[in-house]
Design an enzyme around this catalytic site. Sequence first.
Site, short mmCIF file in Angstrom:
data_model
loop_
_atom_site.label_atom_id
_atom_site.label_comp_id
_atom_site.label_asym_id
_atom_site.label_seq_id
_atom_site.Cartn_x
_atom_site.Cartn_y
_atom_site.Cartn_z
N LYS A 433 0.94 -1.15 -0.03
CA LYS A 433 -0.06 -0.09 -0.08
C LYS A 433 1.06 1.37 -0.14
CE LYS A 433 -3.01 -2.99 2.13
NZ LYS A 433 -2.63 -4.20 2.84
N TRP A 438 -2.83 0.85 -4.29
CA TRP A 438 -2.19 -0.59 -4.11
C TRP A 438 -1.18 -1.28 -5.30
CZ3 TRP A 438 -7.56 -3.44 -2.80
CH2 TRP A 438 -7.92 -3.19 -1.59
#
Length: 535
Positions: A433, A438
């Site tokens: 992250k 992501w």
Amino acid sequence: MNGQMMDFPLTITSIFRRAETFFRAREVVTRRPDKTITRYRFGDFADRTRRLLRVLQDLGVQRGDRVATLAWTHAHHLEAYFAVPLAGAVLHTLNLRLHPDDLAYIINHAEDRVLIVDASLVPLLERIRPNVKLETVIVIGHDGTVKDAVDYESAIANAEPATDLPDLDERAAAAMCYTTGTTGKPKGVLYSHRSIALHSLAICLPDALGIGECDAVLPAVPMFHANGWGLPYSCAMVGAKLVLPGSHLDPVSVLELLEGERVTVAGGVPTIWMSILQTLESGQRSYDLSALRHVLVGGSAPPASLIRALDKHGIKVLHAWGMTETSPLGTVARVPAALVNASEEEQYRCRSKQGRPTPFVEIRAAKVEGLVPWDGQTMGELEVRGPWVTSGYFKDDGADRFTADGWFKTGDIATIDESGTMEIQDRSKDLIKSGGEWISSVALENCLMGHPAVAEAAVIAIAHAKWAERPLAVVVLKPGASATADDLRAFLAPQFPKFWLPDAFEFIDAIPRTSVGKFLKSALRERYKTYRIEA
Ligand code: AMP
């Protein structure tokens, strides 16, 4: 108004009777510890299984009792796969690669009464035994060294075959496996006769593994890993020859069996096929693999480069996704009808995704805000449901793993495209992250493993002052090959957004593995926990 079809139970007993009645002459081949090969027929298997059933009954094994196995992949284990559920008891396959303390925990948690163990694994059992309550130990290949143990062979020889097979409820538990989770205590998944019967049928469908009587199937997956992926039950159901590799999963041993037994279908995790590829590429010897139709690859994602390279050697990868909690088969990456005339490139892209679910398994993906669209872009946690997906864990409802409307939360992060094809991006705990976005470690790894100098690669998150997390690539180079961090970054650059590119590369000798041969990223995270990437 109800239909009028018979409420006929779906049980392992039915699978057994079928093997015994129709496929008596089909072979079961086993590689012994000393590497010699033995073979017998399903007729012999059926007779011995009925005798083992009688042995278990005479030992007082009752319905619902747990009977554990600590054994490799061989015909004796196959007999236990059937005799235990036929007795109405629960076959509990123990993962022999676990630490003795974990095995003791699992045996106690499952309350195993009986254990069937390979003689070669008795030293492991001795380390567990003081910490567990087992009433009976049955040793395969007993040499008299284990006190109070039953010798498998003489017990079978002395028992009459059980003539009556107990009537069983299809919902009764038939088998159990503990998950090999890397966090928390292992959890028990309880399969029913019904779930195993339906799963066996699903595996054999033409767009799944397409197994039939004329096949010869080699499970290069241990029988303790999620029911040996269901292959033993499916093969008995359709009468396919079974080729059981014992403990010999090194590439040369597997290649010898593929060639010598004219294997048509095999299954194993990517690391097995990576080592087979390296052996084939070393060119020391060539193998006749012309009988081989495809190999089932799952457990972790095979890089597209592996799929391509194996194709060149006549090994066609059939990629599938599953979990201990899903029996395991969930999705299969067959090229859909719409893509049969698509470019080779597009077909490879499709085959390296995890694919579409088998009939009766349903999938969706969700974020905190709700379900994600099937656009092939938006990532969410994969959720599944179906008749061979668990609804809880043994002695634990696992409430946090289920949605309010009863779907199982897999912990895998996936995208699903318009055609329903699913692609795993990561385990949720492995996802990187970075600055609120992501990054898929799996996508980076798979691309890196396509670099000609790279044998293996794993990408992990490193804590970062500015971005929260940044990727570190841990790379194993092929023997004699060389590549620098800059070379590898340049190789990745055309394929990924700039912010995905690893900030750092570390070169090591080998990536640590889990007990079933997957990359053990928790060990890498531990090793690099003080690693610093400058802000
Ligand atoms: P296990 O229950 O030990 O077999 O682990 C199941 C997990 O393995 C899944 O939740 C996935 O994270 C991973 N896995 C299994 N098959 C695949 C696959 N084909 N591609 C990527 N990950 C996979």
